[in-house]
Design a protein around this motif. Structure first.
Motif, PDB file in Angstrom:
ATOM      1  N   UNK A 132      38.091   5.600  20.411  1.00  0.00           N
ATOM      2  CA  UNK A 132      38.172   5.360  21.857  1.00  0.00           C
ATOM      3  C   UNK A 132      38.678   3.960  22.188  1.00  0.00           C
ATOM      4  N   UNK A 133      38.273   2.960  21.427  1.00  0.00           N
ATOM      5  CA  UNK A 133      38.557   1.560  21.767  1.00  0.00           C
ATOM      6  C   UNK A 133      40.037   1.228  21.994  1.00  0.00           C
ATOM      7  N   UNK A 134      40.984   1.698  21.189  1.00  0.00           N
ATOM      8  CA  UNK A 134      42.369   1.313  21.433  1.00  0.00           C
ATOM      9  C   UNK A 134      42.910   1.775  22.794  1.00  0.00           C
ATOM     10  N   UNK A 135      42.296   2.771  23.396  1.00  0.00           N
ATOM     11  CA  UNK A 135      42.770   3.249  24.676  1.00  0.00           C
ATOM     12  C   UNK A 135      42.193   2.481  25.855  1.00  0.00           C
ATOM     13  N   UNK A 136      41.342   1.488  25.589  1.00  0.00           N
ATOM     14  CA  UNK A 136      40.786   0.651  26.647  1.00  0.00           C
ATOM     15  C   UNK A 136      41.525  -0.688  26.589  1.00  0.00           C
ATOM     16  N   UNK A 137      42.235  -1.052  27.666  1.00  0.00           N
ATOM     17  CA  UNK A 137      42.976  -2.319  27.649  1.00  0.00           C
ATOM     18  C   UNK A 137      42.024  -3.514  27.578  1.00  0.00           C
ATOM     19  N   UNK A 138      42.438  -4.507  26.818  1.00  0.00           N
ATOM     20  CA  UNK A 138      41.635  -5.712  26.661  1.00  0.00           C
ATOM     21  C   UNK A 138      42.070  -6.744  27.698  1.00  0.00           C
ATOM     22  N   UNK A 139      41.085  -7.242  28.453  1.00  0.00           N
ATOM     23  CA  UNK A 139      41.367  -8.300  29.417  1.00  0.00           C
ATOM     24  C   UNK A 139      40.469  -9.489  29.070  1.00  0.00           C
ATOM     25  N   UNK A 140      41.079 -10.563  28.566  1.00  0.00           N
ATOM     26  CA  UNK A 140      40.265 -11.719  28.195  1.00  0.00           C
ATOM     27  C   UNK A 140      39.586 -12.327  29.413  1.00  0.00           C
TER      28      UNK A 140
END
Length: 109
Positions: free
Chosen positions: A99-107
């Motif tokens: 699941x994690x790669x499909x959630x965009x990372x926003x620092x």
């Protein structure tokens, strides 16, 4: 005679009063309005797409949070020697990683 009728029909519509003229106008423009409505239903605005994407991301983040809480409990049981909990912890970790790669990372910051 039919050419004269075709020529006089639009002129007659202009001379119609009130309700009849509006009805004639509505009948003539109905296919255009219907086509525009279908096109509107068939397309997704950028705003609608953004809201849907945001909702999907929040649902995935919530699911990952639930899985991480479950994983912590499984890891505690695994440490205590429960082999079934160890196997389930591995499967839960794989699900989180899926699941994690499909959630965009926003620092932050």
């Amino acid at each position: 005679m039919s050419r004269i009728a075709l020529f006089l029909a639009p002129l007659a519509a202009l001379t119609l009063n009130g309700c009849i003229a509006k009805t004639a106008f509505d009948v003539v423009t109905a296919p255009v309005r219907a086509g525009a409505k279908v096109a509107d239903w068939a397309t997704t605005s950028q705003d609608e797409a953004d809201r849907a994407r945001g909702r999907e991301i929040r649902q995935r983040e919530e699911k990952v949070g639930e899985l991480q809480d479950h994983l912590e409990k499984l890891e505690d049981d695994c440490i205590e020697g429960d082999d079934k909990a160890c196997r389930e912890a591995v499967a839960t970790r794989r699900e989180i990683n899926r699941i994690l790669p499909s959630i965009p990372y926003e620092p932050e910051g």
